[in-house]
Design a protein around this motif. Structure first.
Motif, PDB file in Angstrom:
ATOM      1  N   SER A   1      -1.476  -4.561   2.769  1.00 10.40           N
ATOM      2  CA  SER A   1      -1.596  -3.447   3.727  1.00 10.40           C
ATOM      3  C   SER A   1      -0.441  -3.431   4.704  1.00 10.40           C
ATOM      4  O   SER A   1       0.361  -4.342   4.763  1.00 10.40           O
TER       5      SER A   1
ATOM      6  N   ASP B   1      -7.797  -1.767  -1.588  1.00 16.54           N
ATOM      7  CA  ASP B   1      -9.021  -1.839  -2.399  1.00 16.54           C
ATOM      8  C   ASP B   1      -8.731  -1.884  -3.895  1.00 16.54           C
ATOM      9  O   ASP B   1      -9.630  -2.161  -4.688  1.00 16.54           O
ATOM     10  N   ASP B   2      -7.509  -1.601  -4.293  1.00 16.36           N
ATOM     11  CA  ASP B   2      -7.144  -1.686  -5.717  1.00 16.36           C
ATOM     12  C   ASP B   2      -6.833  -3.123  -6.139  1.00 16.36           C
ATOM     13  O   ASP B   2      -6.601  -3.376  -7.323  1.00 16.36           O
TER      14      ASP B   2
ATOM     15  N   ARG C   1       0.231   5.479  -5.318  1.00 13.73           N
ATOM     16  CA  ARG C   1      -0.462   5.509  -4.012  1.00 13.73           C
ATOM     17  C   ARG C   1      -1.554   4.442  -3.969  1.00 13.73           C
ATOM     18  O   ARG C   1      -2.704   4.724  -3.614  1.00 13.73           O
TER      19      ARG C   1
ATOM     20  N   LYS D   1      -3.893   1.258  -2.979  1.00 12.81           N
ATOM     21  CA  LYS D   1      -4.551   0.891  -1.737  1.00 12.81           C
ATOM     22  C   LYS D   1      -4.959  -0.584  -1.813  1.00 12.81           C
ATOM     23  O   LYS D   1      -5.109  -1.129  -2.910  1.00 12.81           O
TER      24      LYS D   1
ATOM     25  N   ALA E   1       0.848  -1.191   0.000  1.00 13.03           N
ATOM     26  CA  ALA E   1       0.000   0.000   0.000  1.00 13.03           C
ATOM     27  C   ALA E   1       0.888   1.248   0.000  1.00 13.03           C
ATOM     28  O   ALA E   1       1.890   1.315   0.720  1.00 13.03           O
TER      29      ALA E   1
ATOM     30  N   ARG F   1      -4.735   9.428  -8.694  1.00 11.60           N
ATOM     31  CA  ARG F   1      -3.746   8.398  -8.349  1.00 11.60           C
ATOM     32  C   ARG F   1      -3.256   7.627  -9.567  1.00 11.60           C
ATOM     33  O   ARG F   1      -2.093   7.234  -9.634  1.00 11.60           O
TER      34      ARG F   1
END
Length: 128
Positions: free
Chosen positions: A128, A89-90, A85, A87, A14, A67
């Protein structure tokens, strides 16, 4: 007919960056509207970004704005997705898509049904 081959996926932390590439076969790449879509487990496929055939305009999903950057090199028949950047969730399988129509209003090309050709997908996993 065009064939699409994605590359560049992988595991990233992340906050990190990743660059996806999609190489297209065929002689008329410069007439295709191109898009990047993604599909996470248990979710529907969604547009990430698309780009006009001449590269002069781009359109992003809200989740990608600020992003991610889509770009293309028509001389190399390649479209790119620079992901910054990132995350968790990507995390998804990312697909490259093409349609042999020069859309000028890119939101009209925001659904998968508008595209005729698809790559095999490349996995992006964000830890993460």
């Amino acid at each position: 007919q065009v064939q699409l081959v994605e590359s560049g996926g992988g595991l990233v932390q992340a906050g990190g960056s990743l660059r996806l590439s999609c190489a297209a076969s065929g002689r008329t790449f410069s007439s295709y509207t191109m898009g990047w879509f993604r599909q996470a487990p248990g979710k529907e496929r969604e547009l990430v970004a698309n780009i006009r055939s001449d590269g002069a305009d781009t359109y992003y999903a809200d989740s990608a704005k600020g992003r991610f950057t889509i770009s293309r090199d028509n001389a190399k028949s390649t479209v790119y997705l620079q992901m910054n950047r990132v995350k968790p969730d990507d995390t998804a399988v990312y697909y490259c898509a093409a349609v042999n129509l020069p859309y000028t209003y890119l939101p009209d090309a925001s659904t998968g049904s508008r595209f005729d050709y698809w790559g095999q997908g490349t996995q992006v996993t964000v830890s993460s």
